[in-house]
Write a protein that holds these residues in place. Structure first.
Motif, short mmCIF file in Angstrom:
data_model
loop_
_atom_site.label_atom_id
_atom_site.label_comp_id
_atom_site.label_asym_id
_atom_site.label_seq_id
_atom_site.Cartn_x
_atom_site.Cartn_y
_atom_site.Cartn_z
N ASP A 81 16.25 36.61 -9.03
CA ASP A 81 15.38 36.65 -10.21
C ASP A 81 16.24 37.07 -11.40
O ASP A 81 16.55 38.25 -11.56
N GLU A 82 16.66 36.08 -12.20
CA GLU A 82 17.56 36.36 -13.32
C GLU A 82 16.93 37.26 -14.37
O GLU A 82 17.62 38.08 -14.98
N VAL A 83 15.64 37.12 -14.60
CA VAL A 83 14.97 37.90 -15.64
C VAL A 83 15.04 39.39 -15.34
O VAL A 83 15.36 40.20 -16.20
N GLN A 84 14.78 39.76 -14.08
CA GLN A 84 14.79 41.17 -13.70
C GLN A 84 16.12 41.64 -13.13
O GLN A 84 16.27 42.80 -12.79
N GLN A 85 17.08 40.72 -13.01
CA GLN A 85 18.38 41.01 -12.40
C GLN A 85 18.22 41.63 -11.02
O GLN A 85 18.80 42.65 -10.69
N LEU A 86 17.40 40.96 -10.20
CA LEU A 86 17.15 41.38 -8.83
C LEU A 86 17.39 40.21 -7.89
O LEU A 86 17.25 39.06 -8.27
N ILE A 87 17.71 40.54 -6.66
CA ILE A 87 17.76 39.53 -5.61
C ILE A 87 16.72 39.96 -4.57
O ILE A 87 16.89 40.98 -3.88
N HIS A 88 15.63 39.21 -4.51
CA HIS A 88 14.59 39.52 -3.53
C HIS A 88 15.07 39.06 -2.16
O HIS A 88 15.80 38.07 -2.04
N VAL A 89 14.66 39.78 -1.14
CA VAL A 89 15.12 39.51 0.22
C VAL A 89 13.94 39.42 1.18
O VAL A 89 12.92 40.09 0.98
N ARG A 90 14.13 38.61 2.19
CA ARG A 90 13.18 38.54 3.31
C ARG A 90 14.02 38.32 4.56
O ARG A 90 14.82 37.40 4.61
N SER A 91 13.84 39.17 5.54
CA SER A 91 14.58 39.06 6.80
C SER A 91 13.58 39.22 7.92
O SER A 91 12.90 40.24 8.02
N ALA A 92 13.45 38.18 8.77
CA ALA A 92 12.43 38.18 9.81
C ALA A 92 12.95 37.62 11.11
O ALA A 92 13.68 36.63 11.12
N SER A 93 12.54 38.24 12.20
CA SER A 93 12.85 37.73 13.53
C SER A 93 11.94 36.55 13.83
O SER A 93 10.76 36.56 13.48
N ARG A 94 12.48 35.54 14.50
CA ARG A 94 11.67 34.38 14.88
C ARG A 94 10.78 34.67 16.07
O ARG A 94 9.67 34.17 16.16
N LEU A 95 11.31 35.44 17.01
CA LEU A 95 10.60 35.68 18.27
C LEU A 95 10.40 37.18 18.48
O LEU A 95 11.10 38.00 17.89
N GLY A 96 9.47 37.50 19.34
CA GLY A 96 9.25 38.90 19.70
C GLY A 96 8.38 39.63 18.71
O GLY A 96 7.92 39.08 17.72
N LYS A 97 8.17 40.90 19.00
CA LYS A 97 7.33 41.72 18.14
C LYS A 97 8.17 42.75 17.40
O LYS A 97 8.19 42.78 16.18
N SER A 98 8.88 43.59 18.13
CA SER A 98 9.70 44.61 17.50
C SER A 98 11.15 44.15 17.43
O SER A 98 11.63 43.46 18.32
N ASP A 99 11.84 44.54 16.37
CA ASP A 99 13.27 44.22 16.25
C ASP A 99 14.11 45.49 16.28
O ASP A 99 15.31 45.44 16.03
N LEU A 100 13.47 46.65 16.56
CA LEU A 100 14.16 47.94 16.61
C LEU A 100 14.88 48.25 15.30
O LEU A 100 15.91 48.90 15.29
N GLY A 101 14.33 47.76 14.20
CA GLY A 101 14.88 48.05 12.88
C GLY A 101 16.07 47.19 12.48
O GLY A 101 16.71 47.45 11.46
N VAL A 102 16.38 46.16 13.24
CA VAL A 102 17.57 45.33 12.98
C VAL A 102 17.50 44.65 11.61
O VAL A 102 18.50 44.64 10.88
N ASN A 103 16.37 44.09 11.25
CA ASN A 103 16.28 43.38 9.96
C ASN A 103 16.48 44.32 8.79
O ASN A 103 17.19 44.00 7.84
N ARG A 104 15.88 45.51 8.86
CA ARG A 104 16.04 46.49 7.79
C ARG A 104 17.51 46.95 7.69
O ARG A 104 18.08 47.01 6.61
N LYS A 105 18.12 47.23 8.85
CA LYS A 105 19.52 47.66 8.86
C LYS A 105 20.43 46.57 8.29
O LYS A 105 21.38 46.86 7.56
#
Length: 134
Positions: A94-118
């Motif tokens: 987002d050039e206006v706010q000088q931010l890079i928005h992120v989305r990180s998601a596992s395809r399978l399973g329910k819990s990722d044990l915090g892997v995407n956040r890490k």
């Protein structure tokens, strides 16, 4: 082994990345859910340099493939070492706010044990380090 199918809802729609599913294995800087919310990445360079730096950081991480690259968007797949699980990771600049928005998601399973956040926090630290050199 456990790659799953590539989601069909990825990309930017009306300035937003896809929302997280109702499973605790996704983070999204545009989410209002406390379990999914993560701070966007920031940059102080030009937008072009920020995307180039981000691409460098991603390419230097293991088991990563950049699938889509546009001037304000990157989509990469990250594969786990042991079982080959695939996570879909998107970055929207987002050039206006000088931010890079992120989305990180596992395809399978329910819990990722915090892997995407890490992963996003690792990318944040490496991006900041790279930008402080420039």
């Amino acid at each position: 082994m456990f790659a799953g199918k590539r989601p069909t809802n990825l990309g930017v729609q009306n300035g937003s990345l896809a929302p997280c599913p109702n499973t605790p294995n996704c983070v999204n800087s545009q989410s209002t859910s406390p379990t999914c919310q993560i701070a966007p990445l920031t940059y102080t360079s030009t937008a072009t340099q920020a995307i180039a730096d981000l691409k460098t950081v991603i390419q230097n991480l293991e088991r990563t493939t950049i699938v889509t690259e546009r001037p304000n968007y990157l989509y990469a797949e990250f594969k786990s070492a042991l079982m080959g699980y695939v996570d879909d990771v998107e970055f929207y600049l987002d050039e206006v706010q000088q931010l890079i928005h992120v989305r990180s998601a596992s395809r399978l399973g329910k819990s990722d044990l915090g892997v995407n956040r890490k992963r996003i926090e690792t990318i944040r630290a490496k991006l900041q380090a790279l930008q402080s050199q420039g």
